[in-house]
Design a protein around this motif. Structure first.
Motif, PDB file in Angstrom:
ATOM      1  N   HIS A  63       0.805  -1.226   0.000  1.00 55.53           N
ATOM      2  CA  HIS A  63       0.000   0.000   0.000  1.00 55.53           C
ATOM      3  C   HIS A  63       0.840   1.278   0.000  1.00 55.53           C
ATOM      4  CE1 HIS A  63      -3.060  -2.902   1.068  1.00 55.53           C
ATOM      5  NE2 HIS A  63      -3.992  -1.975   1.024  1.00 55.53           N
ATOM      6  N   ILE A 107       1.617  -6.620  -4.661  1.00 56.22           N
ATOM      7  CA  ILE A 107       0.327  -6.505  -3.977  1.00 56.22           C
ATOM      8  C   ILE A 107      -0.008  -7.884  -3.426  1.00 56.22           C
ATOM      9  CG2 ILE A 107      -2.089  -5.834  -4.178  1.00 56.22           C
ATOM     10  CD1 ILE A 107      -1.328  -4.226  -6.692  1.00 56.22           C
ATOM     11  N   HIS A 109      -2.504  -9.598  -2.963  1.00 56.81           N
ATOM     12  CA  HIS A 109      -3.413 -10.487  -3.689  1.00 56.81           C
ATOM     13  C   HIS A 109      -2.878 -10.884  -5.063  1.00 56.81           C
ATOM     14  CE1 HIS A 109      -5.729  -9.255  -0.395  1.00 56.81           C
ATOM     15  NE2 HIS A 109      -5.992  -8.057  -0.858  1.00 56.81           N
ATOM     16  N   ASP A 128      -7.288  -6.914   4.495  1.00 52.96           N
ATOM     17  CA  ASP A 128      -7.552  -6.109   3.299  1.00 52.96           C
ATOM     18  C   ASP A 128      -8.829  -6.629   2.647  1.00 52.96           C
ATOM     19  OD1 ASP A 128      -6.088  -4.132   1.216  1.00 52.96           O
ATOM     20  OD2 ASP A 128      -7.267  -5.669   0.180  1.00 52.96           O
ATOM     21  N   HIS A 130      -9.951  -6.806  -0.293  1.00 50.57           N
ATOM     22  CA  HIS A 130      -9.946  -7.498  -1.589  1.00 50.57           C
ATOM     23  C   HIS A 130      -9.299  -8.875  -1.539  1.00 50.57           C
ATOM     24  CE1 HIS A 130     -11.018  -3.386  -2.410  1.00 50.57           C
ATOM     25  NE2 HIS A 130     -11.799  -3.927  -3.324  1.00 50.57           N
ATOM     26  N   SER A 345      -3.302  -2.287  -9.912  1.00 50.58           N
ATOM     27  CA  SER A 345      -4.107  -2.721  -8.758  1.00 50.58           C
ATOM     28  C   SER A 345      -4.257  -4.235  -8.708  1.00 50.58           C
ATOM     29  CB  SER A 345      -5.502  -2.077  -8.731  1.00 50.58           C
ATOM     30  OG  SER A 345      -6.404  -2.800  -9.536  1.00 50.58           O
ATOM     31  N   CYS A 346      -4.821  -4.704  -7.581  1.00 56.57           N
ATOM     32  CA  CYS A 346      -5.015  -6.156  -7.414  1.00 56.57           C
ATOM     33  C   CYS A 346      -6.164  -6.669  -8.259  1.00 56.57           C
ATOM     34  CB  CYS A 346      -5.227  -6.503  -5.944  1.00 56.57           C
ATOM     35  SG  CYS A 346      -6.628  -5.672  -5.198  1.00 56.57           S
ATOM     36  N   CYS A 408       0.526  -0.816  -4.901  1.00 53.71           N
ATOM     37  CA  CYS A 408      -0.909  -0.478  -5.022  1.00 53.71           C
ATOM     38  C   CYS A 408      -1.100   0.848  -5.752  1.00 53.71           C
ATOM     39  CB  CYS A 408      -1.545  -0.372  -3.640  1.00 53.71           C
ATOM     40  SG  CYS A 408      -1.617  -1.932  -2.761  1.00 53.71           S
ATOM     41  N   CYS A 411      -4.444   3.158  -6.651  1.00 56.37           N
ATOM     42  CA  CYS A 411      -5.712   2.515  -6.290  1.00 56.37           C
ATOM     43  C   CYS A 411      -6.243   3.119  -5.004  1.00 56.37           C
ATOM     44  CB  CYS A 411      -5.513   1.011  -6.132  1.00 56.37           C
ATOM     45  SG  CYS A 411      -6.955   0.194  -5.466  1.00 56.37           S
ATOM     46  N   LEU A 412      -5.344   3.291  -4.042  1.00 58.84           N
ATOM     47  CA  LEU A 412      -5.750   3.841  -2.747  1.00 58.84           C
ATOM     48  C   LEU A 412      -4.934   5.075  -2.381  1.00 58.84           C
ATOM     49  CD1 LEU A 412      -7.432   3.536  -0.165  1.00 58.84           C
ATOM     50  CD2 LEU A 412      -5.774   1.896   0.665  1.00 58.84           C
ATOM     51  N   ASN A 430     -10.613  -0.895  -8.293  1.00 59.35           N
ATOM     52  CA  ASN A 430     -11.873  -1.516  -7.897  1.00 59.35           C
ATOM     53  C   ASN A 430     -12.827  -0.631  -7.098  1.00 59.35           C
ATOM     54  OD1 ASN A 430     -10.580  -1.524  -5.302  1.00 59.35           O
ATOM     55  ND2 ASN A 430      -9.502  -3.367  -5.956  1.00 59.35           N
ATOM     56  N   ARG A 436     -11.100   8.426  -3.023  1.00 58.88           N
ATOM     57  CA  ARG A 436     -10.362   7.159  -2.965  1.00 58.88           C
ATOM     58  C   ARG A 436      -8.933   7.290  -3.498  1.00 58.88           C
ATOM     59  NH1 ARG A 436      -9.907   1.764  -1.152  1.00 58.88           N
ATOM     60  NH2 ARG A 436      -8.880   0.566  -2.761  1.00 58.88           N
TER      61      ARG A 436
HETATM   62  S1  SF4 Z   1      -7.614  -2.732  -3.389  1.00 60.15           S
HETATM   63 FE1  SF4 Z   1      -6.008  -1.343  -4.036  1.00 60.15          FE
HETATM   64  S2  SF4 Z   1      -5.037  -0.720  -2.146  1.00 60.15           S
HETATM   65 FE2  SF4 Z   1      -6.182  -2.596  -1.670  1.00 60.15          FE
HETATM   66  S3  SF4 Z   1      -4.731  -4.285  -2.006  1.00 60.15           S
HETATM   67 FE3  SF4 Z   1      -5.809  -3.943  -3.931  1.00 60.15          FE
HETATM   68  S4  SF4 Z   1      -4.473  -2.566  -5.074  1.00 60.15           S
HETATM   69 FE4  SF4 Z   1      -3.850  -2.442  -2.934  1.00 60.15          FE
END
Ligand code: SF4
Length: 472
Positions: A63, A107, A109, A128, A130, A345-346, A408, A411-412, A430, A436
């Motif tokens: 992150h 990441i 995931h 997390d 996701h 992103s994931c 990440c 994404c965040l 996502n 965000r």
């Molecule tokens: S949703 Fe975004 S911030 Fe969360 S693990 Fe996936 S890529 Fe990283």
């Protein structure tokens, strides 16, 4: 009566029923990262607890890590401190740390599946939301909070309610230019962001059967955005082919017995579900979100809906979305000028996501439009390495994208990659919640990676099928 995969895996991992009515569930795999683990470890220390099963926990950083450089110390002192704490906690408790230095970072995931850590029939958890991504392998994969991270570190178990199961069938062939991301945005649009509350989603039908593992991960990743606690696809030959020979996958005779077990936990043909919904793949168009939830989406060619098209209870949120985004009912999405394009992103930061974009950048020769900041951020160091080996970094750079380090990223935006002011971002991530992507007034449009690329080269939301001449 037959059982679903969810029921079978849940029952096999239930240690006992608690007085509260919840179940204590054994967690096969626990993934941790720098943001939600420091407090959990501090709570362990306060209570004098240890980590009895460190071999079941794996750590990485994602992150906060900057993507323009991974050089230490980070300029952000707080980010540096988080990473130092993660490193110290891993060393102290004997937890395997998948570090940038070793080329194993990414990441959480993305790297779990990449290393073969995520396997069918497992219970997986991570601090997390996701974490649902890992359900693509036929696992029950749960996002948990910091207190639960502590509980899992200390006991390798989690207290949870048993969920209902909704089978979501999508059958048929997707049209060219329509991707897994469009399918999941379509499903969330149909069922709403609260539609999955109290459910596990089982994704089934010929469309999901035909998906690659990376496509299945994209879909399961966003189960949580539809309110479901987790989502999964039954394991099959595609799953096994992906896992075979990965670092942590079983080897030799253990592989054969694992496959036997994995086949046994598939949903039975006569499994009972709490709900079943069915959609036709050919009805799905490239989707783009226009609002402040992932359900506020529409086909790229459509005009934005009127508030009166929604149930009266939904209208305040629709009004709020229009006000925040600066759009109006009846506006076309196509042609809305963008400031930033983000591919990563994931949800969509895996090799095949970038490979598909490269295919169209190469054939079209198109470049990022003037004034657009375009970022390509691989989901892991291994994905990045593969992209470089294939020469794709150069394709992206030549087309005007910034090719970054793994993380990440935007994404965040818990790292330097942030929107500025009211910038509008075409994003393969996502979540499109208010603020965000790092600016309290920044605006996010979720879409597939190829659609992000189409927006990047057009300078505005565009139908990728037209931009890249994707043939029917
Ligand atoms: S949703 Fe975004 S911030 Fe969360 S693990 Fe996936 S890529 Fe990283």
């Amino acid at each position: 009566m037959g059982k679903s995969l969810y029921d079978k895996v849940f029952e096999q991992h239930a240690v006992r029923k608690l007085d509260s009515g919840q179940y204590q569930l054994l967690m096969g795999l626990h993934l941790i990262h720098e943001v939600t683990s420091p407090q959990a470890f501090a709570m362990l220390r306060d209570r004098g607890l240890g980590v009895p099963y460190p071999e079941r926990t794996f750590a990485t950083c994602d992150h906060i890590i900057p993507t323009h450089t991974q050089l230490r110390p980070f300029t952000d002192g707080l980010a540096e401190q988080m990473l130092v704490e993660l490193e110290q906690n891993c060393a102290r408790y004997g937890i395997r740390y998948l570090s940038p230095k070793a080329g194993e970072q990414g990441i959480v995931h993305v790297i779990g599946p990449e290393l073969g850590l995520t396997q069918p029939g497992m219970t997986v958890c991570c601090g997390d939301s996701h974490t649902s991504t890992h359900g693509a392998f036929g696992a029950i994969a749960l996002g948990i909070g910091t207190t639960q991270v502590r509980d899992v570190l200390a006991t390798q178990t989690l207290a949870m309610d048993k969920l209902k199961v909704r089978r979501i069938e999508v059958n048929g062939q997707l049209k060219p230019g329509v991707y897994a991301k469009d399918v999941v945005l379509y499903v969330i649009h149909q069922l709403g962001v609260q539609g999955g509350v109290g459910y596990a989603y089982e994704f089934a039908g010929t469309t999901f059967d035909g998906f690659t593992m990376e496509e299945r991960m994209t879909v399961c990743n966003m189960s949580i955005e539809g309110g479901a606690r987790c989502g999964y696809v039954n394991p099959d030959e595609t799953t096994y082919a992906y896992l075979k020979d990965r670092e942590y996958a079983p080897k030799g005779a253990k592989w054969d017995s694992a496959v036997k077990y994995w086949n046994s936990i598939r949903s039975d043909a006569d499994a009972q579900y709490d709900d079943v919904v069915k959609y036709a793949a050919e009805d799905i168009e490239p989707m783009v979100t226009w609002g402040i939830t992932p359900a506020q989406s529409t086909a790229v060619g459509a005009k934005l809906p009127k508030a009166t098209e929604f149930p009266s209870g939904d209208r305040p949120l629709i009004d709020e979305a229009y006000q925040y985004m600066g759009f109006a009912p009846g506006d076309p999405l196509r042609g809305q000028k963008i400031d930033v394009a983000f591919i990563g992103s994931c949800t969509n930061g895996r090799f095949s996501d970038f490979e598909e974009v490269v295919r169209y950048l190469k054939t079209s020769g198109k470049k990022v439009a003037p004034g657009v900041r375009a970022l390509v951020v691989p989901g892991s160091q291994k994905v990045r390495e593969r992209l470089i080996e294939a020469g794709f970094d150069k394709v992206f750079s030549d087309a005007g994208f910034e090719f970054r380090e793994a993380g990440c990223s935007m994404c965040l935006a818990m790292n330097p990659d942030k929107l500025v002011g009211r910038e509008l971002c075409a994003s393969s991530s996502n979540r499109n919640f208010k603020g965000r992507q790092g600016s309290p007034t920044g605006r996010t449009l979720l879409m597939s990676p190829v659609m992000v690329a189409a927006a990047a080269v057009s300078g505005a939301v565009a139908d990728a099928r037209e931009v890249f001449a994707i043939q029917n």
